[in-house]
Write a protein that holds these residues in place. Structure first.
Motif, PDB file in Angstrom:
ATOM      1  N   TRP A 199      -3.860 -22.424 -30.978  1.00 45.40           N
ATOM      2  CA  TRP A 199      -2.528 -22.159 -30.444  1.00 45.40           C
ATOM      3  C   TRP A 199      -2.480 -20.721 -29.940  1.00 45.40           C
ATOM      4  CZ3 TRP A 199      -3.432 -25.589 -34.274  1.00 45.40           C
ATOM      5  CH2 TRP A 199      -2.756 -26.827 -34.238  1.00 45.40           C
ATOM      6  N   HIS A 200      -1.645 -20.497 -28.939  1.00 46.20           N
ATOM      7  CA  HIS A 200      -1.459 -19.158 -28.366  1.00 46.20           C
ATOM      8  C   HIS A 200       0.022 -18.808 -28.432  1.00 46.20           C
ATOM      9  CE1 HIS A 200      -5.536 -18.668 -26.504  1.00 46.20           C
ATOM     10  NE2 HIS A 200      -5.535 -19.968 -26.770  1.00 46.20           N
ATOM     11  N   ILE A 201       0.308 -17.620 -28.955  1.00 50.19           N
ATOM     12  CA  ILE A 201       1.691 -17.220 -29.212  1.00 50.19           C
ATOM     13  C   ILE A 201       2.016 -15.928 -28.466  1.00 50.19           C
ATOM     14  CG2 ILE A 201       3.332 -16.524 -31.007  1.00 50.19           C
ATOM     15  CD1 ILE A 201       1.632 -18.239 -32.954  1.00 50.19           C
ATOM     16  N   ASP A 202       3.177 -15.884 -27.851  1.00 51.04           N
ATOM     17  CA  ASP A 202       3.679 -14.685 -27.181  1.00 51.04           C
ATOM     18  C   ASP A 202       4.570 -13.949 -28.184  1.00 51.04           C
ATOM     19  OD1 ASP A 202       4.863 -12.734 -25.624  1.00 51.04           O
ATOM     20  OD2 ASP A 202       5.125 -14.041 -23.883  1.00 51.04           O
ATOM     21  N   ASN A 203       3.962 -13.063 -28.946  1.00 45.61           N
ATOM     22  CA  ASN A 203       4.698 -12.362 -29.999  1.00 45.61           C
ATOM     23  C   ASN A 203       5.772 -11.453 -29.418  1.00 45.61           C
ATOM     24  OD1 ASN A 203       5.344 -11.694 -32.666  1.00 45.61           O
ATOM     25  ND2 ASN A 203       3.713 -10.164 -32.847  1.00 45.61           N
ATOM     26  N   GLN A 204       5.487 -10.815 -28.280  1.00 42.95           N
ATOM     27  CA  GLN A 204       6.503  -9.972 -27.634  1.00 42.95           C
ATOM     28  C   GLN A 204       7.757 -10.780 -27.306  1.00 42.95           C
ATOM     29  OE1 GLN A 204       4.483  -8.311 -24.181  1.00 42.95           O
ATOM     30  NE2 GLN A 204       4.658  -6.265 -25.053  1.00 42.95           N
ATOM     31  N   ALA A 205       7.562 -11.977 -26.737  1.00 40.47           N
ATOM     32  CA  ALA A 205       8.697 -12.807 -26.340  1.00 40.47           C
ATOM     33  C   ALA A 205       9.487 -13.287 -27.554  1.00 40.47           C
ATOM     34  CB  ALA A 205       8.226 -14.001 -25.515  1.00 40.47           C
ATOM     35  N   VAL A 206       8.788 -13.608 -28.644  1.00 38.48           N
ATOM     36  CA  VAL A 206       9.487 -14.024 -29.864  1.00 38.48           C
ATOM     37  C   VAL A 206      10.345 -12.876 -30.379  1.00 38.48           C
ATOM     38  CG1 VAL A 206       9.229 -14.828 -32.231  1.00 38.48           C
ATOM     39  CG2 VAL A 206       7.703 -15.711 -30.468  1.00 38.48           C
ATOM     40  N   VAL A 207       9.792 -11.676 -30.409  1.00 37.17           N
ATOM     41  CA  VAL A 207      10.552 -10.502 -30.862  1.00 37.17           C
ATOM     42  C   VAL A 207      11.738 -10.249 -29.943  1.00 37.17           C
ATOM     43  CG1 VAL A 207      10.447  -7.991 -31.136  1.00 37.17           C
ATOM     44  CG2 VAL A 207       8.617  -9.421 -32.073  1.00 37.17           C
ATOM     45  N   ARG A 208      11.517 -10.356 -28.634  1.00 33.91           N
ATOM     46  CA  ARG A 208      12.614 -10.181 -27.669  1.00 33.91           C
ATOM     47  C   ARG A 208      13.744 -11.170 -27.961  1.00 33.91           C
ATOM     48  NH1 ARG A 208      10.605 -12.213 -22.471  1.00 33.91           N
ATOM     49  NH2 ARG A 208      11.299 -14.174 -23.422  1.00 33.91           N
ATOM     50  N   ASN A 209      13.394 -12.425 -28.204  1.00 36.39           N
ATOM     51  CA  ASN A 209      14.406 -13.432 -28.493  1.00 36.39           C
ATOM     52  C   ASN A 209      15.106 -13.164 -29.819  1.00 36.39           C
ATOM     53  OD1 ASN A 209      13.773 -14.699 -26.110  1.00 36.39           O
ATOM     54  ND2 ASN A 209      12.536 -16.312 -27.055  1.00 36.39           N
ATOM     55  N   GLN A 210      14.377 -12.651 -30.790  1.00 34.06           N
ATOM     56  CA  GLN A 210      14.997 -12.296 -32.064  1.00 34.06           C
ATOM     57  C   GLN A 210      16.034 -11.189 -31.859  1.00 34.06           C
ATOM     58  OE1 GLN A 210      11.491 -11.386 -34.437  1.00 34.06           O
ATOM     59  NE2 GLN A 210      11.515 -13.407 -35.395  1.00 34.06           N
ATOM     60  N   CYS A 211      15.706 -10.224 -31.033  1.00 35.69           N
ATOM     61  CA  CYS A 211      16.673  -9.153 -30.722  1.00 35.69           C
ATOM     62  C   CYS A 211      17.913  -9.726 -30.044  1.00 35.69           C
ATOM     63  CB  CYS A 211      16.027  -8.101 -29.824  1.00 35.69           C
ATOM     64  SG  CYS A 211      14.765  -7.082 -30.613  1.00 35.69           S
ATOM     65  N   HIS A 212      17.690 -10.600 -29.074  1.00 39.31           N
ATOM     66  CA  HIS A 212      18.794 -11.216 -28.343  1.00 39.31           C
ATOM     67  C   HIS A 212      19.695 -12.011 -29.280  1.00 39.31           C
ATOM     68  CE1 HIS A 212      20.212 -14.102 -24.945  1.00 39.31           C
ATOM     69  NE2 HIS A 212      21.077 -13.160 -25.166  1.00 39.31           N
ATOM     70  N   SER A 213      19.097 -12.726 -30.241  1.00 38.87           N
ATOM     71  CA  SER A 213      19.889 -13.555 -31.160  1.00 38.87           C
ATOM     72  C   SER A 213      20.781 -12.710 -32.072  1.00 38.87           C
ATOM     73  CB  SER A 213      18.957 -14.425 -32.007  1.00 38.87           C
ATOM     74  OG  SER A 213      18.263 -13.658 -32.964  1.00 38.87           O
ATOM     75  N   LEU A 214      20.481 -11.429 -32.189  1.00 42.00           N
ATOM     76  CA  LEU A 214      21.284 -10.534 -33.017  1.00 42.00           C
ATOM     77  C   LEU A 214      22.482  -9.961 -32.261  1.00 42.00           C
ATOM     78  CD1 LEU A 214      18.275  -8.695 -34.655  1.00 42.00           C
ATOM     79  CD2 LEU A 214      20.012  -9.980 -35.917  1.00 42.00           C
ATOM     80  N   GLY A 215      22.573 -10.300 -30.977  1.00 40.29           N
ATOM     81  CA  GLY A 215      23.678  -9.803 -30.171  1.00 40.29           C
ATOM     82  C   GLY A 215      23.305  -8.651 -29.259  1.00 40.29           C
TER      83      GLY A 215
END
Length: 257
Positions: A199-215
């Motif tokens: 599997w290949h994971i875009d860790n930057q994008a996951v972190v970006r989405n986590q930031c977005h989910s916080l508002g």
């Protein structure tokens, strides 16, 4: 000293050091990971000279892939500046509300996160390797800040996500995939390679989405496109088990009121 600045003015300095073959240990800034400690200390001193920062106004953590976040102040200045023994122990996120304190974070493929608030003196750094990401270190850090400092509002926070391992080169086995699979922010950022069974994971994008989910507003989240694996300016542990480390840093020198 090779430094990429994301922000550099009389009030706020934010950036990351880069690999440079002309420097001792190619510009390694990690006093916890080195071949020659004196060479790394020489790089540190050159960095402080280049940025006009004082070692006794700098603080770093002894990173351990945890989800622990610690608020620091000028009273902590000097911790980890020239000795890892004095760094804030077992911590992967630091934040402060004190002017004239520089915070540092160290990476070689992991995701470095630098942030500040446009309305308060808040600055901070987060080290989010895959272990930190699956432990939601970004969410833990900001929720701690919001709980302890209700004057901080998510919509005025600015986030810079630094260079890291790209999705192409962040290749994992099923055990890591299962930890990401149902993680908030991972949807659409995991792919499977049939030929390798990886599997290949875009860790930057996951972190970006986590930031977005916080508002935090999407337009306030910037992502550095540099792949540490392929860039000559990148330190990549996955590529060659390097001891070299980038240092992401932020320093609010004189806050605008």
């Amino acid at each position: 000293m090779s430094i990429h600045y994301y922000h550099n003015d009389p009030h706020l300095q934010m950036g990351i050091t880069l690999r440079d073959p002309d420097l001792p240990e190619a510009g390694n800034m990690g006093i916890h990971s080195y071949q020659d400690l004196d060479a790394v200390l020489a790089n540190r001193r050159a960095f402080f000279q280049a940025t006009y920062a004082r070692p006794d106004h700098f603080v770093q953590a002894h990173q351990s892939h945890s989800k622990r976040a610690v608020e620091v102040s000028l009273a902590d200045g000097g911790k980890g500046a020239l000795s890892n023994d004095t760094a804030i122990p077992q911590t992967d996120a630091l934040y402060s509300f004190d002017d004239d304190l520089m915070l540092g974070i160290f990476t070689a493929d992991c995701v470095p996160i630098l942030f500040y608030d446009q309305k308060t003196p808040l600055i901070g750094v987060i080290h989010s390797g895959w272990r930190g990401t699956v432990q939601n270190i970004t969410q833990v850090t900001f929720e701690q800040i919001f709980a302890d400092h209700p004057e901080v509002q998510a919509e005025t926070i600015q986030v810079q996500i630094g260079p890291s391992l790209s999705q192409k080169h962040f290749e994992v086995d099923e055990d890591v995939y299962l930890q990401f699979k149902d993680l908030k922010g991972s949807e659409g950022n995991i792919s499977y390679q049939e030929t390798t069974g990886k599997w290949h994971i875009d860790n930057q994008a996951v972190v970006r989405n986590q930031c977005h989910s916080l508002g935090i507003r999407p337009e306030n989240i910037q992502v550095d496109p540099m792949d540490t694996y392929t860039s000559p300016q990148g330190f990549s542990y996955r590529q060659n088990q390097t001891k070299g480390r980038h240092m992401g840093f932020i320093w609010q020198k004189h806050r605008l009121n």
